[in-house]
Design a protein around this motif. Sequence first.
Motif: not given
Length: 365
Positions: A3-8, A305-306, A342-343
């Motif tokens: 994912p773009m951001v791995n909040l988990k 990606c975005a 992603p970062i």
Amino acid sequence: MIPMVNLKAQYAEIKEEIEFGLAQTIDNCTFILGPNVQAFEQETAAYLGVKHAIGVASGTDALHLALLAEGIGEGDEVITTAFTFIATAEAIKYVGAVPVFVDIDPKTFNICPEAITKAITPKTKAIMPVHLFGQPADMGKISAICQQHQLKLIEDCCQSFGARINGKQTGAIGSSAGYSFFPSKNLGAFGDGGLVVTDCDETAAMLRQLRNHGSNVRYYHDVVGYNSRLDEMQAVILRAKLKRIDQYNQARRRVAHRYSALMADLPLTTPYEDGLGEHVYHQYTLLSEHREDVLQALQAAQIGCAVYYPVPLHQQNVFKQECAGVHLPVTEAVAATCFSLPICPFLADESIEKIVGVIRDRLQA
Ligand SMILES: *Cc1c(COP(=O)(O)O)cnc(C)c1O
């Protein structure tokens, strides 16, 4: 899937602390402007090196209320960038002011100080730079322009929590600044949230009124205010993350530098650090003439990606008419070729290598 951001992954680290704080809030029923909001305001003011920090409902509200508290209103011109999220300009419109969009630096994508100077008119009241993608704008030059022309300097720090310039935080340089705690931001809540910071006592007092129905004393109202308070539960989450923010930003920088090293030989423009301030990499954004091919390859490999941002603000439907005749060649060229990878602090080396491998295969095919 990357994912773009791995909040988990981030949550796993702070789960216990957050669960404890949330349970306490529910037990005590201190839901609105409770002890955690107060503590978070004190902790962020200390961290950011400012006199006052006022929690509000979102980054958009933070910028809106900052403009109001600074006395920007009907017919005033506010110089800003068109290469940003729409909320920067929305806030200017909410107070009846006119966003004047100027071009960006081709390397940093931040507002160009020379372009600001050229756009100043007798109606100009404020400059609103955005520290885009986490890299501080050229605040030395921009502050000097504001001083020379007696303009307010309102920083959009929605992507730059924790970014420093010569040891000073972004947000601690202007007359006031707005932060966003949207979940994917460097410092993100589990919902919406925002913050305004200022060193000015009067501006701070006005902000505290504005966010709470124009009231200092319950049921006594001095101005037409808003319902825009930072939520107590969000403050619990933000306090846990604030303690670790330098570590998170450091990890983001490490990821960015790893990406750039691995892609140094590819026909791409990797992010440029101008060295004026510390980049905290809210986004890792590159330029490529083959953007659509690269995005397609990443999507096929299930890699996030975005494009931030595909359409600059002066070309958006909402501003097209009032910006007829505005041409921002650098902004337009960057918007046509930029894309972000992603970062987050928890992006593993293998993932970085995999992502770069997909890009390399596509560009060298
Ligand atoms: C996210 C963002 C905002 C708005 O913040 P919200 O909390 O989503 O309202 C404003 N400006 C910039 C540059 C942003 O990235």
